[in-house]
Structure formats: C-alpha cells, structure tokens
Motif scaffolding. Structure first.
Motif, PDB file in Angstrom:
ATOM      1  N   VAL A   1       0.831  -1.201   0.000  1.00 53.72           N
ATOM      2  CA  VAL A   1       0.000   0.000   0.000  1.00 53.72           C
ATOM      3  C   VAL A   1       0.867   1.252   0.000  1.00 53.72           C
ATOM      4  CG1 VAL A   1      -1.641   1.370   1.363  1.00 53.72           C
ATOM      5  CG2 VAL A   1      -1.993  -1.102   1.080  1.00 53.72           C
ATOM      6  N   GLY A   2       1.914   1.251   0.813  1.00 56.43           N
ATOM      7  CA  GLY A   2       2.793   2.415   0.874  1.00 56.43           C
ATOM      8  C   GLY A   2       3.434   2.734  -0.461  1.00 56.43           C
ATOM      9  N   PHE A   3       3.997   1.721  -1.114  1.00 51.25           N
ATOM     10  CA  PHE A   3       4.627   1.942  -2.416  1.00 51.25           C
ATOM     11  C   PHE A   3       3.601   2.340  -3.485  1.00 51.25           C
ATOM     12  CE2 PHE A   3       8.023  -0.929  -0.684  1.00 51.25           C
ATOM     13  CZ  PHE A   3       9.053  -0.003  -0.759  1.00 51.25           C
ATOM     14  N   ALA A   4       2.461   1.689  -3.490  1.00 54.03           N
ATOM     15  CA  ALA A   4       1.469   1.917  -4.549  1.00 54.03           C
ATOM     16  C   ALA A   4       0.809   3.283  -4.457  1.00 54.03           C
ATOM     17  CB  ALA A   4       0.404   0.829  -4.507  1.00 54.03           C
ATOM     18  N   THR A   5       0.660   3.825  -3.248  1.00 56.83           N
ATOM     19  CA  THR A   5      -0.070   5.083  -3.084  1.00 56.83           C
ATOM     20  C   THR A   5       0.822   6.309  -3.003  1.00 56.83           C
ATOM     21  OG1 THR A   5      -0.099   4.803  -0.663  1.00 56.83           O
ATOM     22  CG2 THR A   5      -1.984   3.925  -1.921  1.00 56.83           C
ATOM     23  N   HIS A   6       2.136   6.129  -3.111  1.00 55.04           N
ATOM     24  CA  HIS A   6       3.012   7.301  -3.094  1.00 55.04           C
ATOM     25  C   HIS A   6       2.632   8.226  -4.244  1.00 55.04           C
ATOM     26  CE1 HIS A   6       6.582   9.841  -3.384  1.00 55.04           C
ATOM     27  NE2 HIS A   6       6.882   9.452  -2.144  1.00 55.04           N
ATOM     28  N   PRO A   7       2.634   9.548  -4.018  1.00 55.77           N
ATOM     29  CA  PRO A   7       2.198  10.471  -5.071  1.00 55.77           C
ATOM     30  C   PRO A   7       3.041  10.432  -6.339  1.00 55.77           C
ATOM     31  CG  PRO A   7       3.073  11.663  -3.154  1.00 55.77           C
ATOM     32  CD  PRO A   7       2.872  10.252  -2.737  1.00 55.77           C
ATOM     33  N   LEU A   8       4.249   9.888  -6.293  1.00 54.92           N
ATOM     34  CA  LEU A   8       5.065   9.761  -7.505  1.00 54.92           C
ATOM     35  C   LEU A   8       4.994   8.354  -8.091  1.00 54.92           C
ATOM     36  CD1 LEU A   8       8.224  11.869  -6.543  1.00 54.92           C
ATOM     37  CD2 LEU A   8       6.191  12.557  -7.836  1.00 54.92           C
ATOM     38  N   VAL A   9       4.095   7.526  -7.559  1.00 56.80           N
ATOM     39  CA  VAL A   9       3.878   6.179  -8.104  1.00 56.80           C
ATOM     40  C   VAL A   9       2.424   6.031  -8.548  1.00 56.80           C
ATOM     41  CG1 VAL A   9       3.994   3.688  -7.661  1.00 56.80           C
ATOM     42  CG2 VAL A   9       5.712   5.213  -6.659  1.00 56.80           C
ATOM     43  N   ARG A  10       1.518   6.014  -7.568  1.00 52.43           N
ATOM     44  CA  ARG A  10       0.065   5.947  -7.825  1.00 52.43           C
ATOM     45  C   ARG A  10      -0.311   4.818  -8.788  1.00 52.43           C
ATOM     46  NH1 ARG A  10      -2.451   9.734  -5.231  1.00 52.43           N
ATOM     47  NH2 ARG A  10      -1.563  11.802  -4.832  1.00 52.43           N
ATOM     48  N   SER A  11       0.147   3.635  -8.485  1.00 55.25           N
ATOM     49  CA  SER A  11      -0.151   2.483  -9.334  1.00 55.25           C
ATOM     50  C   SER A  11      -0.068   1.221  -8.492  1.00 55.25           C
ATOM     51  CB  SER A  11       0.836   2.393 -10.494  1.00 55.25           C
ATOM     52  OG  SER A  11       0.790   1.128 -11.118  1.00 55.25           O
ATOM     53  N   VAL A  12      -1.157   0.440  -8.495  1.00 56.26           N
ATOM     54  CA  VAL A  12      -1.167  -0.806  -7.741  1.00 56.26           C
ATOM     55  C   VAL A  12      -0.109  -1.766  -8.273  1.00 56.26           C
ATOM     56  CG1 VAL A  12      -2.542  -2.853  -7.210  1.00 56.26           C
ATOM     57  CG2 VAL A  12      -3.577  -0.574  -7.062  1.00 56.26           C
ATOM     58  N   GLU A  13      -0.030  -1.914  -9.589  1.00 56.72           N
ATOM     59  CA  GLU A  13       0.923  -2.855 -10.171  1.00 56.72           C
ATOM     60  C   GLU A  13       2.367  -2.381 -10.017  1.00 56.72           C
ATOM     61  OE1 GLU A  13       0.394  -5.944 -11.077  1.00 56.72           O
ATOM     62  OE2 GLU A  13      -1.619  -5.534 -10.329  1.00 56.72           O
TER      63      GLU A  13
END
Length: 487
Positions: free
Chosen positions: A452-464
């Motif tokens: 969740v942390g990695f996927a929701t970072h504002p410079l990522v924003r991607s579940v995959e």
C-alpha cells in the motif's frame, strides 16, 4: 556535557565536531562520542577528527586541554565559553557499543545510514528500472530507505529511553520526517528532526532584505510542510509581507537557488518559494530522465567516491586534506540533476545541518531562545503534559511537520502558521499517508502495508507498480525480505 553522534563513521561527522569544538554559539561540550557499527569507517573518521582538533588548537581557535564536566546534572549546569582560550577541545571517544555510547549522554545526534551508499544504489536502481524516480528521500527510493531504517531507528530510540531518558535526540537520519515520527513513538517530544534546507531558504530571502529572519523579533516566518516538501509562503517585517517584492524581482530570484530550480514564473504563480526538493514533484519526468541518462546514480557516485576515501584507512597520511577535497566535490555535485548550471559557491556555503544541531542544543541547554525550522509533532505536549492545540487542525496530532519553532530551556514550541491551501494539504496528506503505511510495515512486518505504501506514493500511484517495487526491493535488500517474510 556529553554529545553522542550515532553514525560516527559517517563522512560529514567532522563538520559536526568542528562546529561543537569551536563553539560558534558559545556552548561548551566536554565529550564527543562517535558510535558506528563499521569499525574501519569509524577509525578513519576519528583520525580526520583528531587531525582537525590538532589544527584547531594550532590555529588558536580552541584550547588543548579538555575542561570539566558541565551540563544537566553537573553543578552549575551548562556553561557558555567566553572565547577560544576558555574553550577546551572536547574529549573524543569512539565505540561500536551503542549502550556505552548513549549512557550518560545529554544530547544524541542520530545520523545513521542503514545499508550505506550501497543500499542507496539499490533503492535508486529498482525505481529507475521501473521507469520511476530513483532518489534517496523522494519517491519510492525514500520509502525503501525508510522501510530499512525504521526498525533500526526504533531500536536506537528504545536504548536511549532505557539508558539516557533525559537526553534530547536530534534526528538527521533520512528520510528525516517519517524516521522522526517513528522515534517519537518511543521518545515523545524529546526527539526533534532537523534539516538545513528550510532555514537556508529563509536566510537567502533575509539577506536580500538586509535582515536576519531568525534573530529579528520584527520578522515573521510562514513556512510549512513535511521534511523535503515545504513552502516559504510569507516573510513579514512589522506585519508587512515582504515576500511579494522578492518574487517580483528577477535579480532577487536569481540569488535564490530554489527559484532558479523551479523557474521564476512558477514561484510567482505559486506565490511562494518551495523547498528545493519540490523540484522532484514539479519536474518528475525531467528529473527521472536526467538521472537515467547519467552514467551513475547519486548513490553509485557516493559509493565510489567515499569508498575510495575510506579505503585509505586511518593510517593514511594527511586524511584531513583528502577529506576536505572529497567533501567539496560531494557538495558541488549535490542534486546535480536539478540544475542546468554548476552549483554556485554561495549555494554551497552556509551553516549546514551541523549549525542547526548546535543552535538547537544551545537553546535547550542554556535556555537562550532560538527561532528555527524543525520537524516536530503537530500537537506537542503542553506544559501540563497534555497535547497542545494542533498546528495544522486538518492533520493528525502525532504527525510530524516541518514548521518554525521557538526553542528554549523548556523545549521546542511550534509557531502558528497560516491555513494550508488545498493543494498543499493534498500533497502533504498523500505523501504522509504513503509513508505511514511504510511505517506500519516496518513495525509489524506487514507485506500488505508495504505494498500500500509503495502503490499510493504520489510519484507512483499504481497498484501494479507498487507490487513491482515491493518485489524489487525484497530481491535487492535481504533485510527487507526478512522483515516482510512473515506476512
């Protein structure tokens, strides 16, 4: 007075020692303890510090003998030295034993780098390999750094709480905001995060206006944000905001590195001056492309450059001179991907984080008030011990902010700032929500919270992409894989 530096084999430790030894603020420190888990690096830096101390004595900037103990618990309390003749060179102790290092400390300066520069290269390369920003504290690389660091920082905080409960901890371990937040869960308000970039920005504006923003009671500072994500929104003198006149003047903006980084038109559109790290959020594609096009990442550059320095070992002739030349190259190439020109000398020069730490120590130890920009809780405990009013009402009470504070013998007191704009609140909330998921993962071993942390970072924003980052960091960092192996 005893100061313990955690990460004592770190490359920039001599800067801290010099600031303490010369007593720029007048505070006398009797003993400096350097602690590190890497004995070879520790001994190399100790040799640099020894030679630096000899130079300071030879130049007459300090005396040659150590003084008596002062500080909390000693008769008379902390003392201010009246000059070089009255100031003794601090006694230097080195150790690889954390409990020994911390026991009896009045101040603990934490600047550890879990995994070293080699760990940073993995943080950067995994992100870049997925087409994402690879940077030490900003983006998924910063999250990976936090995931590796928070368990260590928490263990350090628990040791401090046990053997030095009255010590003040000054945290510079990156990513400083969320690491400070983790340590506050153990140490409460007695841990404070520091960074030199906000006060550097404020001072640059102050110089243009011919005033000292930190030492002039007529001046009001409206700076708000998280560590490496903040804005100077107003600088008032006798109630009049002088920032608009600075923003309107091309010559003035040319003297402000942050304005040159993000563009004069943009700071005028924002009506504020950003922390330099906002470049990575405003020009994400450009920053990523520049980093990817470079022969090496910043982590790889530092691993090679400082690996070469440390390879000389403690017995190398003239280690101080070599350290200084290595330091200048390091500072001159700092955030090189954000600039189209070589860094100006006036941008390199400055007090740095070591001055921030020393001023903070002096204000607490002597009661002499200082105004600073620090990483503190949104609602620190009041004089009764109950939480005070939140600085930012919309954000959680225990969230760590970077705001102007007054520091004195009673502690650290955040100042009020104006309301956040929606975009500022949104950026801060989004980033800290991602970081807090990583914090939970680091403390509980939850693989899902890390995802969740990695996927929701504002410079990522991607579940995959978040899943791919998690898998990449587990493959690249055995300690992350071990931490998350049970969930």
């Amino acid at each position: 007075m005893k100061l313990t530096i955690l990460g004592g084999g770190g490359f920039r430790v001599p800067l801290v020692y010099e600031a303490v030894a010369t007593g720029a603020t007048g505070l006398r420190v009797d003993e400096v303890v350097l602690y590190d888990v890497d004995e070879d690096r520790l001994r190399t830096i100790a040799r640099v510090v020894d030679e630096l101390g000899e130079e300071l004595v030879a130049d007459g900037r300090v005396g040659s003998a150590t003084g008596g103990t002062d500080g909390p618990g000693a008769s008379g309390g902390p003392r201010l030295a009246d000059g070089a003749a009255a100031r003794a060179l601090p006694r230097l102790t080195v150790t690889t034993d954390l409990r020994e290092a911390v026991t009896g400390a009045d101040f603990v300066f934490s600047a550890v780098r879990v995994g070293g520069a080699e760990g940073r290269t993995v943080d950067e390369r995994v992100a870049l390999g997925l087409g994402l920003l690879g940077q030490e504290t900003v983006g998924p690389g910063g999250l990976a750094y936090a995931l590796r660091t928070i368990p260590v920082a928490t263990a350090i905080a628990e040791t401090i709480a046990e053997v030095a409960p009255d010590a003040w901890t000054i945290n510079f371990t990156n990513p400083a905001g969320i690491v400070t937040e983790a340590m506050r869960r153990v140490l409460g308000d007695r841990v404070v995060g520091i960074c030199d970039t906000p006060i550097g920005l404020v001072r640059r504006v102050g110089r243009l206006l011919g005033l000292d923003p930190t030492g002039d009671d007529r001046v009001g500072i409206d700076y708000i944000g998280l560590n490496h994500l903040g804005w100077l929104r107003a600088l008032t003198v006798d109630g009049e905001d002088r920032l608009p006149s600075v923003l309107a003047d091309d010559a003035a903006l040319d003297a402000i590195e942050e304005a040159r980084l993000v563009g004069f038109d943009w700071v005028r559109a924002m009506g504020a001056l950003p922390n330099e790290y906002l470049f990575y959020y405003l020009y994400t594609d450009e920053a990523r492309a520049r980093i990817a096009a470079s022969d090496t990442t910043r982590g790889e550059f530092l691993a090679r450059q400082q690996g070469s320095f440390y390879a000389g070992g403690p017995a190398e002739a003239d280690p101080l001179s070599r350290w200084r030349s290595t330091l200048h190259e390091r500072e001159a190439t700092y955030m090189a991907e954000t600039r189209d020109e070589e860094r100006r000398e006036e941008d390199i020069a400055g007090g740095g984080y070591q001055e921030v730490a020393l001023r903070l120590m002096t204000a607490i130890a002597t009661g002499r008030p200082e105004r600073m920009i620090l990483d503190v809780g949104n609602a620190p405990a009041g004089s009764s011990g109950a939480p005070a009013e939140r600085v930012i009402p919309e954000l959680p009470a225990d969230l760590v902010l970077e705001v102007p504070c007054v520091v004195d013998g009673a502690g650290v007191h955040p100042e009020r700032v104006g309301p956040l704009t929606l975009d500022q609140l949104g950026m801060m909330s989004s980033l800290r929500a991602s970081e807090r998921a990583i914090l939970e993962a680091a403390l509980t071993g939850s693989r899902e919270r890390a995802w969740v942390g990695f996927a929701t970072h504002p410079l990522v924003r991607s579940v995959e992409a978040g899943r791919a980052l998690l898998e990449g960091y587990e493959a690249g960092h055995p300690d992350i894989a071990a931490l998350l192996g049970g969930s």
